[in-house]
Enzyme design. Sequence first.
Site, PDB file in Angstrom:
ATOM      1  N   HIS A 129       0.822  -1.205   0.000  1.00 40.58           N
ATOM      2  CA  HIS A 129       0.000   0.000   0.000  1.00 40.58           C
ATOM      3  C   HIS A 129       0.860   1.261   0.000  1.00 40.58           C
ATOM      4  CE1 HIS A 129      -2.287  -3.220   1.995  1.00 40.58           C
ATOM      5  NE2 HIS A 129      -3.367  -2.658   1.509  1.00 40.58           N
ATOM      6  N   LYS A 156      -1.591  -7.891  -4.276  1.00 43.78           N
ATOM      7  CA  LYS A 156      -2.518  -6.768  -4.164  1.00 43.78           C
ATOM      8  C   LYS A 156      -1.717  -5.477  -4.059  1.00 43.78           C
ATOM      9  CE  LYS A 156      -5.941  -4.596  -1.163  1.00 43.78           C
ATOM     10  NZ  LYS A 156      -6.560  -4.595   0.188  1.00 43.78           N
ATOM     11  N   ARG A 195     -11.952   0.959  -8.868  1.00 42.73           N
ATOM     12  CA  ARG A 195     -12.678  -0.105  -8.170  1.00 42.73           C
ATOM     13  C   ARG A 195     -13.748  -0.731  -9.058  1.00 42.73           C
ATOM     14  NH1 ARG A 195     -11.521  -0.082  -2.697  1.00 42.73           N
ATOM     15  NH2 ARG A 195     -10.442   1.781  -1.939  1.00 42.73           N
TER      16      ARG A 195
END
Length: 246
Positions: A129, A156, A195
Site C-alpha cells: 500500500h 494486491k 474499483r
Amino acid sequence: MLSIGSVALDGTPRIVAAYTDKTPLNAIQRAERQGLDIAEARIDQFEMFDQSYVLEQLSRFTSTPVIATIRTESEGGKWRLTESERLALFRAAVFRADAFDVELSSSRILGGVIEAAHSVRKPVIVSWHDFVTTPEYEILLKQTDKAKSTGADLIKIATTVTEPEHVRTLARLVIERAGQNIAVTGMGSDGLLTRLCFPALGSLMTYCFLDQPTGPGQLHFDDTFRQLRLLYPAFEKQKASALAKR
C-alpha cells in the site's frame, strides 16, 4: 486457476467485502443472499484477539469464503500488538479461513504466514500500500515483482490516487500483469473508477465494505454490486448461477 474457497478467480469481477466483529449479522446474511463472492475479516479491527474469539468471528459467514487480514498500523490497519502475536493468530486461522492477506513490508512474519497457509493448501495475498500517492510505474513494478518472489499466490497493490495520471499508471500495471494473479486498487475518492473498471482490465478482485469502510474511498457492498451489474453484462448471470449452487 487460482481459487479462494469455492470461488474461482476466473476473470469474472469478484467482490470482496470487509467486515469486523461489529458488523451486524443481518448485514452479513443480506450480503450472502445477494451473492457476495468473498468476505475479508479485518481481524486487526476486532475488539478482542483471543484465538477462540477470532476463530468464532471467522465463521460468521455460512457459504462465503473468508480472507483473514491482520493489517498493521503502518499499512492502514489497527494492529498494535507484537509480530509474534500476529503470526500466532494467522497460524490459528489456517484451518478456519480460506485465504490470508499479509503485507510485503511484514518481513518478520511473511515467510511464516505463507508457509502455514501453503501447508494446508490455502492461498496467500501479499499486499503493498501507498497512502500518500501513486509512485512511478517502475516502482510499482518493482514492488509487484518483489511480492511475487515471496511465493505469493496473488499480489494486491493499493495506492492513493489524486490525479488522472495515477489512474493511467495503475491501469498500465493491471494490463501488463493481467493473467498473473493481481488485484490493483486506487484509494481515495479519485480512485473510485479503478474499483469499478479495473476488473475489465484484469484485476481479479475489487474491495468494498459491509457496514464501515476499512480503506479510503471504499464503496458500500450494495453500491458496488449495483454498479458491477450495470458495467458487466455477464456479472448478473454468473451471480444467478453461483447462488443456485449455494
